[in-house]
Motif scaffolding. Sequence first.
Motif, short mmCIF file in Angstrom:
data_model
loop_
_atom_site.label_atom_id
_atom_site.label_comp_id
_atom_site.label_asym_id
_atom_site.label_seq_id
_atom_site.Cartn_x
_atom_site.Cartn_y
_atom_site.Cartn_z
N HIS A 54 0.82 -1.22 0.00
CA HIS A 54 0.00 0.00 0.00
C HIS A 54 0.85 1.27 0.00
CE1 HIS A 54 -3.60 -2.29 0.47
NE2 HIS A 54 -3.39 -2.65 1.72
N ARG A 87 -12.51 -13.52 5.99
CA ARG A 87 -12.94 -12.26 5.37
C ARG A 87 -14.45 -12.10 5.44
NH1 ARG A 87 -8.80 -9.08 3.30
NH2 ARG A 87 -10.23 -7.92 2.01
N ASP A 120 -5.77 -11.74 2.20
CA ASP A 120 -6.74 -11.76 1.09
C ASP A 120 -6.52 -12.90 0.10
OD1 ASP A 120 -4.49 -10.85 -0.23
OD2 ASP A 120 -5.27 -8.82 -0.55
MG MG Z 1 -6.01 -5.98 2.54
#
Ligand code: MG
Length: 140
Positions: A54, A87, A120
Amino acid sequence: MAVTRTFSIIKPDATRRNLTGAVTKMLEDAGLRVVASKRIHMTKDQAEGFYAVHKERPFFGELVDFMTSGPVVVQVLEGEDAVKRNRDIMGATNPADAADGTIRKTFAESIEANSVHGSDSDENAAIEIDFFFDKDEIVG
Ligand code: MG
Ligand code: RTP
């Protein structure tokens, strides 16, 4: 469905409000088993390394500040289809979009202070588990 592992973080907003047990109970009730767990205070280097994907995002600096603002609990979770199962119980990144009954809908304060992290993909789960745990710290 295969039994797999995923990596979870109970974030500083949740540890600050003494929600480690409540969050863990929701994970366990969703069919995930905690096979490793430790409470740590991430260094800036650790947070920057963990969130390196990120680093070009506008929120990167704030995210690193937040993740180092207090203790976190890093965990390895095991269960059938663990990445997706986790998730699903976490809910959407932004609690305003998260479904009822999810951890983020129940506990998150904002899109950033959203109480939990979950890997993820199986590939990222393996990388993230390796980032924080030695093999002998994981007891399946
Ligand atoms: Mg993530
Ligand atoms: P996570 O990686 O923590 O499980 O969450 P996620 O996949 O749902 O979200 P991701 O897009 O990977 O973002 C990582 C974390 O960055 C913070 N964030 N802040 N200010 C913002 O717009 C913003 N967007 C994301 C959140 O803490 C998010 O979980």
